[in-house]
Write a protein that holds these residues in place. Structure first.
Motif, PDB file in Angstrom:
ATOM      1  N   LYS A  57       0.817  -1.218   0.000  1.00 42.48           N
ATOM      2  CA  LYS A  57       0.000   0.000   0.000  1.00 42.48           C
ATOM      3  C   LYS A  57       0.848   1.265   0.000  1.00 42.48           C
ATOM      4  O   LYS A  57       0.398   2.317  -0.463  1.00 42.48           O
ATOM      5  N   ARG A  58       2.091   1.171   0.502  1.00 43.01           N
ATOM      6  CA  ARG A  58       2.965   2.359   0.510  1.00 43.01           C
ATOM      7  C   ARG A  58       3.381   2.788  -0.889  1.00 43.01           C
ATOM      8  O   ARG A  58       3.723   3.943  -1.106  1.00 43.01           O
ATOM      9  N   ALA A 110       1.709   1.535  -3.976  1.00 44.99           N
ATOM     10  CA  ALA A 110       0.714   1.331  -5.041  1.00 44.99           C
ATOM     11  C   ALA A 110      -0.682   1.354  -4.439  1.00 44.99           C
ATOM     12  O   ALA A 110      -0.861   1.187  -3.237  1.00 44.99           O
ATOM     13  N   ILE A 111      -1.666   1.547  -5.316  1.00 36.45           N
ATOM     14  CA  ILE A 111      -3.072   1.349  -4.944  1.00 36.45           C
ATOM     15  C   ILE A 111      -3.287  -0.153  -4.772  1.00 36.45           C
ATOM     16  O   ILE A 111      -2.852  -0.935  -5.618  1.00 36.45           O
ATOM     17  N   ILE A 112      -3.924  -0.554  -3.684  1.00 34.56           N
ATOM     18  CA  ILE A 112      -4.218  -1.974  -3.499  1.00 34.56           C
ATOM     19  C   ILE A 112      -5.732  -2.192  -3.364  1.00 34.56           C
ATOM     20  O   ILE A 112      -6.444  -1.344  -2.827  1.00 34.56           O
ATOM     21  N   ASP A 139      -7.253   0.317  -0.646  1.00 31.82           N
ATOM     22  CA  ASP A 139      -7.463   1.668  -1.197  1.00 31.82           C
ATOM     23  C   ASP A 139      -8.709   1.726  -2.056  1.00 31.82           C
ATOM     24  O   ASP A 139      -9.298   2.801  -2.239  1.00 31.82           O
TER      25      ASP A 139
END
Lengths: 235, 235
Positions: free
Chosen positions: B116-117, B119-121, B144
């Motif tokens: 998540k740091r 990329a969009i997950i 996200d």
């Protein structure tokens, strides 16, 4: 009142200070390009163009169109009127994406974290999903579910949006609360059977909000902030 | 490899131990009702009914139907075959909702937080949105974006799911990675232009997974866990 199973939030104005953020972004753009304009008036004009553009979609005058594209069309006209045309594609993209980089009111992140402990939380906005994801990622909104207008291909206040969200969640309307700073949004949600939480945002329109920051309906809850709403929900 | 803008995850088997969780839930149900059955065989039979039921939706033999309802139809038949019929409505609901209460593999929450740091997950599963929200809420999956099959009204491996998710995100397929424990899911994603991350889950089918836990395609990344995938993504 029993606790709602889900609390869904209007976003522009209710959670994020669109006006302050867009003015700041336009001003920075103007400074970098040596363009002087009344950027507050541009921001307000851009927002004023929003409802009629959506209404053209809502009544079928134009096909489904996401907010980025409605914003782009309005921007071209505003640039001409306010003397900062022409804009090339990259400039248009940059300015349209200002709406993906809006800052929250100071109570929002802490308030959402509290409400998340007792209910499903998510956005229910006229922004599309990619815009909601960008705002959440930037601001740390801890959503459990991410709705965007493009999931419904309808704009609020169409009932399809409020009822569609309940249906996706597998919840009855009375189990869901809409929280919003706008009486018309809450009235539409109420007519669909949702519960309603008014959040007063007297600074949404700068000094011009006036009466719009006051509740005009018999809403389930009335709050001064998302943290205040959390407290009133017992979170 | 450039970092994907979004990493979407298959859920059943890839993130959650559906088999162990469903066996535990069925066993507890059986104990509370004084019913003896081979609950592992019931769980496996329930899962085996999943693909043909979805395929009936996929080829249009039946209209769009969410997984809860496909699970319910299969359960009625399994209860008859394994000697725990009839089930009343509450019992059916309780058992169908076992699929909303599945436990994750031990590496998942920490691994998702790392990815998540950068990329969009989000989930990209054949479960519907309400089921994904329940799993995320129960297990602390920090999504996200929340996709469910009912947003697309298609089941994987239909291209509409993979391409629909990219479209909602405003991303090109090559900017998106699907992470999954199943070669057929990754093959379909690859054919749509997505990048692919294989996550080996040798315990998915108990002792019976065998060759299915090995990558059979030329996937972008091959990992032993979500934490290992995070490391390989540089997160």
């Amino acid at each position: 009142m029993t606790t709602p199973r889900a609390v869904l939030f209007d976003v522009f104005g209710t959670l994020v200070d669109w006006r302050g953020s867009v003015i700041a972004g336009l001003s920075a753009f103007g400074a970098s390009r040596g363009i002087a304009a009344d950027w507050a008036e541009v921001a307000d004009g851009w927002r004023r163009a929003y409802r009629p553009a959506m209404d053209r979609v809502r009544r079928g005058a134009i096909p489904w169109t996401i907010l980025d594209d409605l914003h782009r069309d309005a921007l071209v006209e505003l640039a001409r009127r306010h003397g900062f045309a022409p804009l090339d594609d990259d400039e248009c993209d940059h300015l349209v994406k200002l709406w993906h980089r809006l800052s929250p009111w100071s109570d929002v992140v802490a308030g959402l974290a509290r409400i998340k402990r007792i209910a499903i939380i998510g956005p229910l906005s006229n922004g599309h999903l990619a815009l909601q994801v960008a705002l959440a990622k930037r601001n740390g909104f801890p959503w459990d579910v991410t709705f965007g207008a493009d999931l419904f291909r309808h704009y609020k206040p169409d009932a399809d949006v409020y009822l569609g969200a309940c249906d996706f969640l597998g919840l009855a309307p009375h189990e869901v609360m809409l929280a919003a700073a706008h009486n018309d949004d809450l009235a539409a949600a109420e007519s669909c059977g949702l519960r309603t939480g008014f959040i007063s945002r007297p600074a949404e329109h700068g000094t011009a909000t006036g009466d719009r920051a006051r509740p005009t309906g018999d809403w389930t809850l009335v709050a001064r902030s998302v943290e205040d709403l959390a407290a009133r929900l017992g979170a």
